[in-house]
Every structure is written in C-alpha cells, then in structure tokens.
Design a protein around this motif. Structure first.
Motif, PDB file in Angstrom:
ATOM      1  N   ALA A 110       1.409   2.275   3.845  1.00 26.73           N
ATOM      2  CA  ALA A 110       0.114   2.960   3.914  1.00 26.73           C
ATOM      3  C   ALA A 110      -0.850   2.435   2.853  1.00 26.73           C
ATOM      4  O   ALA A 110      -2.060   2.348   3.071  1.00 26.73           O
ATOM      5  CB  ALA A 110       0.325   4.466   3.744  1.00 26.73           C
ATOM      6  N   MET A 111      -0.312   2.060   1.701  1.00 25.71           N
ATOM      7  CA  MET A 111      -1.130   1.518   0.612  1.00 25.71           C
ATOM      8  C   MET A 111      -1.848   0.231   1.045  1.00 25.71           C
ATOM      9  O   MET A 111      -3.064   0.091   0.891  1.00 25.71           O
ATOM     10  CB  MET A 111      -0.220   1.224  -0.590  1.00 25.71           C
ATOM     11  CG  MET A 111      -0.890   0.613  -1.791  1.00 25.71           C
ATOM     12  SD  MET A 111       0.330   0.251  -3.083  1.00 25.71           S
ATOM     13  CE  MET A 111       0.891   1.906  -3.515  1.00 25.71           C
ATOM     14  N   ILE A 112      -1.082  -0.701   1.599  1.00 23.56           N
ATOM     15  CA  ILE A 112      -1.669  -1.980   2.010  1.00 23.56           C
ATOM     16  C   ILE A 112      -2.646  -1.770   3.164  1.00 23.56           C
ATOM     17  O   ILE A 112      -3.700  -2.416   3.231  1.00 23.56           O
ATOM     18  CB  ILE A 112      -0.557  -2.975   2.393  1.00 23.56           C
ATOM     19  CG1 ILE A 112       0.329  -3.279   1.177  1.00 23.56           C
ATOM     20  CG2 ILE A 112      -1.152  -4.258   2.953  1.00 23.56           C
ATOM     21  CD1 ILE A 112      -0.403  -3.858  -0.021  1.00 23.56           C
ATOM     22  N   GLU A 113      -2.326  -0.845   4.076  1.00 21.66           N
ATOM     23  CA  GLU A 113      -3.237  -0.556   5.182  1.00 21.66           C
ATOM     24  C   GLU A 113      -4.571  -0.023   4.658  1.00 21.66           C
ATOM     25  O   GLU A 113      -5.645  -0.414   5.127  1.00 21.66           O
ATOM     26  CB  GLU A 113      -2.600   0.464   6.131  1.00 21.66           C
ATOM     27  CG  GLU A 113      -1.427  -0.078   6.925  1.00 21.66           C
ATOM     28  CD  GLU A 113      -1.815  -1.192   7.883  1.00 21.66           C
ATOM     29  OE1 GLU A 113      -2.557  -0.920   8.856  1.00 21.66           O
ATOM     30  OE2 GLU A 113      -1.383  -2.345   7.653  1.00 21.66           O
ATOM     31  N   LEU A 257      -8.005   3.330  -2.816  1.00 20.32           N
ATOM     32  CA  LEU A 257      -6.903   4.294  -2.856  1.00 20.32           C
ATOM     33  C   LEU A 257      -7.302   5.616  -3.496  1.00 20.32           C
ATOM     34  O   LEU A 257      -6.456   6.489  -3.699  1.00 20.32           O
ATOM     35  CB  LEU A 257      -5.714   3.684  -3.607  1.00 20.32           C
ATOM     36  CG  LEU A 257      -5.058   2.490  -2.911  1.00 20.32           C
ATOM     37  CD1 LEU A 257      -4.030   1.839  -3.816  1.00 20.32           C
ATOM     38  CD2 LEU A 257      -4.412   2.918  -1.593  1.00 20.32           C
ATOM     39  N   GLY A 258      -8.588   5.753  -3.808  1.00 24.43           N
ATOM     40  CA  GLY A 258      -9.076   7.015  -4.345  1.00 24.43           C
ATOM     41  C   GLY A 258      -8.591   7.333  -5.741  1.00 24.43           C
ATOM     42  O   GLY A 258      -8.530   8.503  -6.139  1.00 24.43           O
ATOM     43  N   VAL A 280       0.460  -0.810  -6.152  1.00 23.10           N
ATOM     44  CA  VAL A 280      -0.190  -0.036  -7.204  1.00 23.10           C
ATOM     45  C   VAL A 280       0.651   1.190  -7.496  1.00 23.10           C
ATOM     46  O   VAL A 280       1.204   1.803  -6.587  1.00 23.10           O
ATOM     47  CB  VAL A 280      -1.602   0.434  -6.774  1.00 23.10           C
ATOM     48  CG1 VAL A 280      -2.266   1.234  -7.892  1.00 23.10           C
ATOM     49  CG2 VAL A 280      -2.471  -0.727  -6.375  1.00 23.10           C
ATOM     50  N   GLY A 281       0.726   1.563  -8.763  1.00 23.43           N
ATOM     51  CA  GLY A 281       1.277   2.859  -9.141  1.00 23.43           C
ATOM     52  C   GLY A 281       0.180   3.658  -9.814  1.00 23.43           C
ATOM     53  O   GLY A 281      -0.470   3.169 -10.734  1.00 23.43           O
ATOM     54  N   ALA A 282      -0.039   4.887  -9.353  1.00 24.28           N
ATOM     55  CA  ALA A 282      -1.066   5.743  -9.959  1.00 24.28           C
ATOM     56  C   ALA A 282      -0.444   6.483 -11.141  1.00 24.28           C
ATOM     57  O   ALA A 282      -0.430   7.714 -11.217  1.00 24.28           O
ATOM     58  CB  ALA A 282      -1.626   6.719  -8.935  1.00 24.28           C
ATOM     59  N   ARG A 283       0.069   5.714 -12.070  1.00 26.45           N
ATOM     60  CA  ARG A 283       0.797   6.236 -13.227  1.00 26.45           C
ATOM     61  C   ARG A 283       0.828   5.155 -14.304  1.00 26.45           C
ATOM     62  O   ARG A 283       0.256   4.095 -14.170  1.00 26.45           O
ATOM     63  CB  ARG A 283       2.203   6.683 -12.837  1.00 26.45           C
ATOM     64  CG  ARG A 283       2.929   5.790 -11.828  1.00 26.45           C
ATOM     65  CD  ARG A 283       3.446   4.511 -12.402  1.00 26.45           C
ATOM     66  NE  ARG A 283       4.183   3.694 -11.435  1.00 26.45           N
ATOM     67  CZ  ARG A 283       4.603   2.464 -11.702  1.00 26.45           C
ATOM     68  NH1 ARG A 283       4.348   1.890 -12.868  1.00 26.45           N
ATOM     69  NH2 ARG A 283       5.250   1.761 -10.780  1.00 26.45           N
ATOM     70  N   MET A 284       1.530   5.456 -15.382  1.00 30.57           N
ATOM     71  CA  MET A 284       1.608   4.539 -16.509  1.00 30.57           C
ATOM     72  C   MET A 284       2.342   3.257 -16.130  1.00 30.57           C
ATOM     73  O   MET A 284       3.214   3.261 -15.248  1.00 30.57           O
ATOM     74  CB  MET A 284       2.368   5.230 -17.646  1.00 30.57           C
ATOM     75  CG  MET A 284       1.932   4.842 -19.022  1.00 30.57           C
ATOM     76  SD  MET A 284       2.763   5.841 -20.274  1.00 30.57           S
ATOM     77  CE  MET A 284       4.184   4.815 -20.608  1.00 30.57           C
TER      78      MET A 284
END
Length: 412
Positions: A110-113, A257-258, A280-284
């Motif tokens: 879903a990320m790449i899409e 990705l908002g 991508v990780g939405a974290r550290m």
C-alpha cells in the motif's frame, strides 16, 4: 508537569523519553499489545516513565487510561506502534498524522501504491495471490526481483530471486510465517529489484515542514547468498547534488503518505533513473542511527522530535538549517560466513586497536551459537567508528572489511 505518551518504546527508541524529560516533560509509555514483539524481547527498563499502559485490544479502555494523564503529544517510537499512535493522537485531538493513511505507513504494498499515485518514481510491484500468478509476473518482467512480507522490518523475510522458481519458493516460505513483530505474514509482495546505491534519511516534521536530521550512505555486499546484505553505513554531508535529489524526493514521499508531524526513517535507492523508494517508517531511525547522528552532528531526531511536538516555534525558526558534521561516524556490520559455536574472535585485538574505534557491540560472544549472516538480525557484531578525520574513518572501515571473513571467526 506536562506529559508526553510514547508508543512502543523499545531498543534504541528508549532514548526518546530522556530527551522529553530533559525538556521538562513527564513520559507515559504505551505498549501496543499485551505481547512484546519477538524482535524487542531483550529486557527494557521502565525507569524513565511515570506509567506503562498496555493496550489489550479495547481502544476505549486505552484512551481512558491515557486521557487521565492529559498528554500533550502521542509519539510513535517503533514500527509496531505507528498505527496505535495515529489512532490515539487523532482521537485525543493532538498533533497527528491521522488514521486515513495509517495502513500505507505500515503495509509495504500500500505504501508504494500511495507514493506512485502521487506521481513519484516507484518500483513495479505485485501483491501476490498465488505461486502461478507470481511465476507469470516474474517471467514478464525478467531479471531479479525481491519478495518480502508486506509488514516487517530489519530485512526479515526479504528474498532476492533470480528465477520464477526461486520467487515461488520464497513466497511459500514467507506466507504464514511469524515475522519479527510476532505477526503472521498474511500477505507477500513482489517488487522489481532496484539497481543503485542505497541511502537513508532520518527526518522530523512539524505541520508538514520536513527537517532532515541526518543522511547516511549504506555499504552493501554479496554474502551467504544474499546479493545486497547491509555491511554498514556512514553519515554524509547535507550538501551535495545527490543529497538535493534525495531530500526533494523524500519530502514528496512524506506528503504522499500523510506524514505531517514527527519522525520518519526513509530508505531510498539512487537508481540510474533517479531516487526510488524502498520503504518508509513513520518512527525513529533504527540501528541506533539517531544516537550516532547526535555524536556526529550534535543533534538528531531525538532533539528535533521534542521541538516538533512541544516547541513548534523553535522548530520552525531552525528548520531550514542544514546539519554540520563535527565528527565523522560509521557503523560497520560484521557478517558471519559460518555456523556452530563461537570459540573466539582471533583478530579482536586488531579491531580494538583501530584509531577511530568508538565502540564494539557484540551480539554473539564466545560460547554462544553463531549462524550465517543473512539479514540485519543475524550479524554477530557491529563496530562503530568515530573521528574528526573522514579519511581515518574510511580507512578503518576498509580494514574491518578486510578482517571480516572465515578467519575472523573461530568456530567449533
């Protein structure tokens, strides 16, 4: 004292709480599930937290417990906590990335899409439904492909496949297996293999403004049948033609990705056709890279995340400032070519004598079992280098690569 909630503070993300505490905030730890994911099962301390709230599945109960602390922010620390942090921050009316794109911030397909739909260069991919479908797709695109779980990390379950037969076997191996987050792999994605140099950026955003805290170039080798095993990474300057492309692309990825507030760890291949997202990780950032960045530049995601959530005026006043390397830093990942029981590291005295040696982090000690290094979790040792001279660091990186091989491990 005002309170900040930190979701799934494990491993190196334990460093977040002391930074918020030093800025005058109390911290509450939220655990996203009753069971600690397998990858984080080493002991961890709760000394930095006023409370530890364990989410047992009832969102209303967790919201009630957390609301009693009146937090000013909910911060995702580790990959496993991203979705719960999105939900909690949204429901409590706090700065948030929201839940609309939460799935795309964890699910690699879903990320790449989502990134591709924003008009950015992405890898060709397939959400696999069957071995036969995967074989046909691999035959059509040809060459090497990557098969991996849609939800994992640390290269867990990542397979590089040069034939349709290999890719079908990888799919069967991955599907249904428990990943490092103790989740069942219910879906598997296949993607084109990207040629080029891999970089990663650690960033912090506030109200959509992205600050780049540090950029690292990775070193890859082919070993133990893995074509692109991570052999290390080193910090590079903010300025440069490649860096400009990386930063511009990364900013567009976060928008797609908002990710408008807080932490992000962005892995990008610089291909012959330009930058292309790996994930991508939405974290550290992982592998303790924010701590390393702090040693190298004086600041990191750890400092900037505090400002993003608690001092936006300071964040915005400094956001455009590029980081400066005070001391060069490299992390070198040693790779075992063998398995058995480790008797000793015969050349450890050579490692200890390196001029730029910062520390040695041994995951395998003499007397422990050792296995072939095939991902980020099977390295027996990481050696960190730090020096004012880039040349000394690069020389010692090369020395470690020279030492690392069959003779470096005495195994019975």
């Amino acid at each position: 004292m005002k309170t900040v909630a930190i979701v799934d503070a494990y491993a190196s993300s334990r460093r977040l709480a002391p930074h918020f505490r030093d800025a005058g905030f109390s911290c509450v730890r939220v655990q996203s599930g009753p069971e600690v994911p397998a990858v984080y099962r080493s002991p961890f301390s709760l000394d930095d937290y006023a409370a530890n709230i364990v989410h047992s599945g009832s969102l209303e109960e967790t919201l009630g417990e957390l609301a009693a602390w009146q937090p000013v922010a909910v911060v995702p620390a580790s990959e496993s906590g991203v979705e719960l942090a999105d939900t909690l921050s949204e429901r409590l009316g706090l700065p948030t990335n929201g839940t609309r794109l939460s799935a795309a911030r964890r699910d690699k397909y879903a990320m790449i899409e989502a990134v591709g739909a924003a008009g950015l260069r992405t890898a060709t991919q397939l959400l696999i439904e069957s071995k036969e479908q995967l074989r046909r797709w691999h035959e059509e695109i040809g060459g090497r492909i990557v098969v991996k779980p849609v939800r994992s990390a640390a290269n867990d379950g990542v397979r590089f496949c040069d034939s349709p037969e290999e890719s079908a076997a990888a799919y069967e191996e991955i599907l249904g297996k428990e990943n490092i987050f103790s989740e069942r792999n219910d879906a598997v994605v296949a993607q084109e293999y990207l040629f080029g140099t891999e970089y990663f950026l650690n960033t912090v955003s506030q109200a959509g403004r992205m600050h780049v805290c540090d950029i690292w170039r990775t070193v890859r080798v082919e070993v133990n049948g893995v074509p692109d095993l991570l052999a290390g990474f080193y910090i590079i300057p903010f300025e440069g033609a490649v860096q400009e492309e990386l930063v511009s692309y990364a900013s567009a990825v976060l928008d797609a990705l908002g990710i408008q507030v807080g932490l992000a760890h962005i892995e990008i291949k610089m291909t012959p056709d330009g930058p292309c997202l790996i994930e991508v990780g939405a974290r550290m950032g992982g592998a303790d890279s924010p701590y390393y960045a702090e040693l190298a530049t004086g600041e990191s995601q750890l400092n900037w995340d505090v400002d993003a959530y608690t001092n936006p005026e300071r964040f915005n006043a400094r956001c455009a400032e590029p980081y400066r390397i005070r001391e060069h830093f490299a992390s070198v990942v040693m790779m075992s070519p063998t398995k058995g029981v480790l008797r000793s590291y015969p050349f450890m005295s050579k490692v200890e004598g390196l001029e730029s040696l910062h520390d040695i982090r041994a995951a395998v000690e003499p007397g422990d079992p050792i296995t072939y290094s095939v991902d980020d979790l099977t390295s027996p040792m990481t050696v960190n280098l730090r020096h004012r001279s880039e040349g000394i660091v690069m020389r010692d990186m090369s020395t470690l690569r020279y030492l690392d091989g069959p003779a470096f491990y005495d195994v019975e």
